[in-house]
Design a protein around this motif. Structure first.
Motif, PDB file in Angstrom:
ATOM      1  N   UNK A 188     -17.645   2.037 -28.661  1.00 18.68           N
ATOM      2  CA  UNK A 188     -17.287   1.734 -27.271  1.00 18.68           C
ATOM      3  C   UNK A 188     -18.517   1.285 -26.490  1.00 18.68           C
ATOM      4  N   UNK A 189     -19.606   2.046 -26.619  1.00 16.12           N
ATOM      5  CA  UNK A 189     -20.803   1.727 -25.857  1.00 16.12           C
ATOM      6  C   UNK A 189     -21.453   0.431 -26.325  1.00 16.12           C
ATOM      7  N   UNK A 190     -21.267   0.066 -27.588  1.00 15.92           N
ATOM      8  CA  UNK A 190     -21.765  -1.238 -28.048  1.00 15.92           C
ATOM      9  C   UNK A 190     -21.062  -2.374 -27.323  1.00 15.92           C
ATOM     10  N   UNK A 191     -19.743  -2.284 -27.193  1.00 13.25           N
ATOM     11  CA  UNK A 191     -18.988  -3.322 -26.489  1.00 13.25           C
ATOM     12  C   UNK A 191     -19.355  -3.355 -25.004  1.00 13.25           C
ATOM     13  N   UNK A 192     -19.393  -2.169 -24.388  1.00 12.73           N
ATOM     14  CA  UNK A 192     -19.680  -2.092 -22.950  1.00 12.73           C
ATOM     15  C   UNK A 192     -21.100  -2.570 -22.656  1.00 12.73           C
ATOM     16  N   UNK A 193     -22.071  -2.112 -23.474  1.00 18.07           N
ATOM     17  CA  UNK A 193     -23.458  -2.517 -23.239  1.00 18.07           C
ATOM     18  C   UNK A 193     -23.646  -4.005 -23.499  1.00 18.07           C
ATOM     19  N   UNK A 194     -22.899  -4.564 -24.467  1.00 18.63           N
ATOM     20  CA  UNK A 194     -22.960  -6.005 -24.701  1.00 18.63           C
ATOM     21  C   UNK A 194     -22.487  -6.787 -23.490  1.00 18.63           C
ATOM     22  N   UNK A 195     -21.368  -6.354 -22.911  1.00 16.64           N
ATOM     23  CA  UNK A 195     -20.829  -7.028 -21.720  1.00 16.64           C
ATOM     24  C   UNK A 195     -21.778  -6.886 -20.534  1.00 16.64           C
ATOM     25  N   UNK A 196     -22.318  -5.673 -20.352  1.00 20.52           N
ATOM     26  CA  UNK A 196     -23.252  -5.421 -19.250  1.00 20.52           C
ATOM     27  C   UNK A 196     -24.529  -6.245 -19.443  1.00 20.52           C
ATOM     28  N   UNK A 197     -25.041  -6.261 -20.675  1.00 25.08           N
ATOM     29  CA  UNK A 197     -26.274  -6.991 -20.948  1.00 25.08           C
ATOM     30  C   UNK A 197     -26.154  -8.469 -20.648  1.00 25.08           C
ATOM     31  N   UNK A 198     -25.064  -9.076 -21.106  1.00 27.34           N
ATOM     32  CA  UNK A 198     -24.848 -10.507 -20.862  1.00 27.34           C
ATOM     33  C   UNK A 198     -24.799 -10.793 -19.370  1.00 27.34           C
ATOM     34  N   UNK A 199     -23.971 -10.029 -18.636  1.00 35.10           N
ATOM     35  CA  UNK A 199     -23.821 -10.270 -17.192  1.00 35.10           C
ATOM     36  C   UNK A 199     -25.126 -10.023 -16.445  1.00 35.10           C
ATOM     37  N   UNK A 200     -25.817  -8.943 -16.810  1.00 32.09           N
ATOM     38  CA  UNK A 200     -27.055  -8.562 -16.118  1.00 32.09           C
ATOM     39  C   UNK A 200     -28.138  -9.628 -16.297  1.00 32.09           C
ATOM     40  N   UNK A 201     -28.356 -10.047 -17.541  1.00 30.52           N
ATOM     41  CA  UNK A 201     -29.427 -11.005 -17.803  1.00 30.52           C
ATOM     42  C   UNK A 201     -29.086 -12.412 -17.312  1.00 30.52           C
ATOM     43  N   UNK A 202     -27.807 -12.770 -17.346  1.00 28.03           N
ATOM     44  CA  UNK A 202     -27.406 -14.077 -16.796  1.00 28.03           C
ATOM     45  C   UNK A 202     -27.629 -14.080 -15.283  1.00 28.03           C
ATOM     46  N   UNK A 203     -27.342 -12.975 -14.622  1.00 26.27           N
ATOM     47  CA  UNK A 203     -27.571 -12.880 -13.177  1.00 26.27           C
ATOM     48  C   UNK A 203     -29.055 -13.032 -12.846  1.00 26.27           C
ATOM     49  N   UNK A 204     -29.926 -12.385 -13.644  1.00 29.84           N
ATOM     50  CA  UNK A 204     -31.366 -12.506 -13.442  1.00 29.84           C
ATOM     51  C   UNK A 204     -31.814 -13.950 -13.655  1.00 29.84           C
ATOM     52  N   UNK A 205     -31.287 -14.584 -14.704  1.00 30.54           N
ATOM     53  CA  UNK A 205     -31.630 -15.975 -14.985  1.00 30.54           C
ATOM     54  C   UNK A 205     -31.216 -16.883 -13.824  1.00 30.54           C
ATOM     55  N   UNK A 206     -30.001 -16.697 -13.317  1.00 27.58           N
ATOM     56  CA  UNK A 206     -29.496 -17.528 -12.217  1.00 27.58           C
ATOM     57  C   UNK A 206     -30.334 -17.348 -10.955  1.00 27.58           C
ATOM     58  N   UNK A 207     -30.717 -16.106 -10.667  1.00 31.88           N
ATOM     59  CA  UNK A 207     -31.551 -15.831  -9.485  1.00 31.88           C
ATOM     60  C   UNK A 207     -32.915 -16.503  -9.622  1.00 31.88           C
ATOM     61  N   UNK A 208     -33.482 -16.464 -10.827  1.00 31.58           N
ATOM     62  CA  UNK A 208     -34.771 -17.111 -11.068  1.00 31.58           C
ATOM     63  C   UNK A 208     -34.689 -18.623 -10.895  1.00 31.58           C
ATOM     64  N   UNK A 209     -33.569 -19.211 -11.368  1.00 25.66           N
ATOM     65  CA  UNK A 209     -33.371 -20.646 -11.181  1.00 25.66           C
ATOM     66  C   UNK A 209     -33.328 -21.013  -9.698  1.00 25.66           C
ATOM     67  N   UNK A 210     -32.560 -20.243  -8.925  1.00 28.69           N
ATOM     68  CA  UNK A 210     -32.416 -20.528  -7.490  1.00 28.69           C
ATOM     69  C   UNK A 210     -33.745 -20.400  -6.760  1.00 28.69           C
ATOM     70  N   UNK A 211     -34.528 -19.368  -7.100  1.00 26.85           N
ATOM     71  CA  UNK A 211     -35.826 -19.177  -6.456  1.00 26.85           C
ATOM     72  C   UNK A 211     -36.758 -20.343  -6.753  1.00 26.85           C
ATOM     73  N   UNK A 212     -36.749 -20.813  -7.988  1.00 28.47           N
ATOM     74  CA  UNK A 212     -37.620 -21.933  -8.356  1.00 28.47           C
ATOM     75  C   UNK A 212     -37.217 -23.204  -7.607  1.00 28.47           C
ATOM     76  N   UNK A 213     -35.906 -23.494  -7.594  1.00 33.89           N
ATOM     77  CA  UNK A 213     -35.431 -24.725  -6.953  1.00 33.89           C
ATOM     78  C   UNK A 213     -35.610 -24.675  -5.440  1.00 33.89           C
ATOM     79  N   UNK A 214     -35.588 -23.484  -4.854  1.00 35.72           N
ATOM     80  CA  UNK A 214     -35.778 -23.351  -3.408  1.00 35.72           C
ATOM     81  C   UNK A 214     -37.169 -23.799  -2.986  1.00 35.72           C
ATOM     82  N   UNK A 215     -38.142 -23.678  -3.891  1.00 39.01           N
ATOM     83  CA  UNK A 215     -39.517 -24.076  -3.590  1.00 39.01           C
ATOM     84  C   UNK A 215     -39.888 -25.415  -4.220  1.00 39.01           C
ATOM     85  N   UNK A 216     -38.910 -26.088  -4.806  1.00 43.88           N
ATOM     86  CA  UNK A 216     -39.177 -27.368  -5.472  1.00 43.88           C
ATOM     87  C   UNK A 216     -39.096 -28.529  -4.487  1.00 43.88           C
ATOM     88  N   UNK A 217     -39.957 -29.519  -4.689  1.00 46.07           N
ATOM     89  CA  UNK A 217     -39.943 -30.706  -3.821  1.00 46.07           C
ATOM     90  C   UNK A 217     -38.792 -31.639  -4.183  1.00 46.07           C
TER      91      UNK A 217
END
Length: 484
Positions: free
Chosen positions: A409-438
């Motif tokens: 159970x925890x393998x499935x739940x942690x897999x789902x949490x891991x994907x969502x968590x790290x994708x959210x971090x990636x998306x936030x990093x993209x937005x921060x970079x583009x906000x300061x891009x010329x």
């Protein structure tokens, strides 16, 4: 007066007449193709959106629903394996999976295809606990490492080669052939099981707690659904956070009910075994790292380095194959030397490779990425099954169904949490970079933004790995309690 330990010994003696290898092969074949389906469709989803005329947000449910159903069903399986024999559970699981595969292959529209995927997921959700529970019963603690290593081959290797295999099939055939390819192997597993699989578990038929089943379904289902949806809809969407809140409350009530019940559906007293609890945390971290990396790397390869889906899948294949070969090897090393000589170096290597991933950029060559991915899969093979086997070895025999259900159970739940968590971090990093891009709309800047987001995700992954390394130093070799 009978000695309780003598009953256990007699059971092991009775099982000594059973041929273990055919049963192990049967379980591995069935589980391999069940788990393969978790990633087999990843590369095909784009073609499916065009063929079935549905948006990506809809087609994504073919993957989300699979994880959702498996996450819901596995906790209930701790009860089911005590109500039905090994043969009934395994054959029922594989017949369900085969039926779902056939429905998917013949589907002409999205609703029918989704129904087929849900039927498949029911089979997989029943399969995983039966497989691990059977191994625990068949093999004494001193021989479980090698057997669990074979299971590790399935759990790690199958999802790792899913994208590559999918890309290979789609080079020549349409997406329904993904299911036609799996179907003969699923049916073969049913035939082999009907011939060789023996009943090894004890049917005790405990009381069915309907309230626990409902709370478990809402709790685990709500959490998996909420985290799976967050990557697409964002954390601020009411559907996401309300689902997570409801799921969290239901899960707390489920935990409370299991602790006060005389016959709990999922016996959480397994966590009173220190190494089982420690192994659980290690497995959660490893699964989050595995699932998130399997998603982050293909995104970086396709959108950053502009590789085709098939080329990206091929790049990840060596690591998957290496992990598959190493899992049985680490299992045998576990039997001989115990967990510490594997888990501690494995966690240290995981920290190193997560740091290496923070250094990749648009100039990083394919050979370097293959090397990094291979190192990561070596680290995971050194941690995953040795830690899991060591934790399960400390449990009394009556807790085997509960321990395996908790892990799965925890393998499935942690897999789902891991994907969502790290994708959210990636998306936030993209937005921060583009906000300061010329020039935030240029192709080069978009690729650099993706690279920045990937770096942020792997930095967080590195901190998780450091935590796993600290925990690894507390791992000790366990043995089964007297008079299980």
């Amino acid at each position: 007066m009978n000695n309780p330990g003598s009953e256990v010994k007699s059971q092991y003696k009775d099982l000594g007449n059973i041929k273990r290898l055919p049963i192990l092969i049967t379980l591995v074949i069935g589980a391999f193709f069940s788990i393969l389906n978790e990633t087999l469709l990843n590369i095909a989803l784009v073609d499916m959106t065009l063929d079935l005329n549905v948006p990506y947000s809809t087609i994504q449910w073919l993957s989300t629903s699979y994880m959702l159903v498996v996450g819901i069903l596995i906790p209930i399986s701790a009860l089911l394996v005590q109500w039905f024999t090994t043969r009934q559970m395994f054959l029922g699981a594989m017949i369900l999976f085969s039926a779902g595969t056939l429905v998917c292959a013949l589907a002409v529209d999205f609703p029918v295809l989704l129904i087929g995927r849900i039927i498949q997921a029911f089979g997989t959700g029943l399969m995983l606990p039966v497989m691990m529970n059977t191994i625990l019963i068949l093999y004494p603690p001193e021989k479980r490492g090698a057997a669990m290593g074979s299971i590790g081959l399935v759990i790690m290797f199958a999802p790792a080669i899913g994208p590559t295999l999918s890309g290979l099939i789609l080079e020549k055939f349409e997406w329904p052939w993904l299911f036609y390819f799996v179907l003969p192997f699923a049916l073969l597993s049913v035939v082999i099981a009907a011939i060789y699989l023996k009943n090894v578990s004890e049917v005790t038929k405990p009381k069915v707690d309907i309230i626990s089943i409902i709370l478990s379904t809402i709790g685990f289902g709500g959490i998996v659904y909420g985290f799976s949806s967050s990557g697409e809809k964002g954390w601020s969407d009411p559907e996401v956070y309300i689902t997570l809140i409801v799921g969290g409350i239901a899960l707390l009530l489920f935990i409370w009910r299991q602790l006060v019940s005389k016959e709990p559906m999922l016996n959480l007293r397994a966590f009173l075994s220190p190494m089982f609890s420690l192994s659980t945390v290690l497995i959660i971290i490893v699964m989050m790292a595995l699932f998130s990396t399997m998603l982050l790397l293909p995104i970086f390869l396709q959108q950053g380095l502009m590789m085709t889906a098939f080329a990206a899948g091929l790049l990840l294949l060596p690591g998957g194959i290496l992990n598959g070969f190493l899992s049985p090897v680490t299992g045998k090393l576990f039997d001989k030397f115990g967990p510490r000589v594997l888990v501690i170096p494995g966690a240290a290597i995981l920290v190193l490779v997560m740091w290496l991933f923070t250094r990749i950029d648009l100039e990083t060559g394919s050979g370097t990425l293959i090397f990094y991915h291979c190192i990561m899969m070596v680290a995971i093979s050194m941690i995953m099954m040795p830690a899991q086997t060591n934790g399960l070895n400390q449990l009394p025999r009556k807790y085997y169904p509960h321990g395996t259900a908790i892990f799965n159970t925890l393998q499935q739940v942690s897999g789902a949490i891991g994907v969502a968590f790290f994708i959210s971090i990636m998306s936030a990093g993209q937005k921060d970079y583009l906000a300061n891009s010329e020039d935030p709309t240029s192709t080069t800047e978009l690729a650099k933004a993706l690279s920045a987001g990937i770096h942020n995700s792997f930095y967080i992954g590195m901190f998780f790995a450091i935590f796993a390394l600290v925990l690894a130093f507390f791992v000790k070799k366990t043995k089964a309690p007297e008079g299980e």
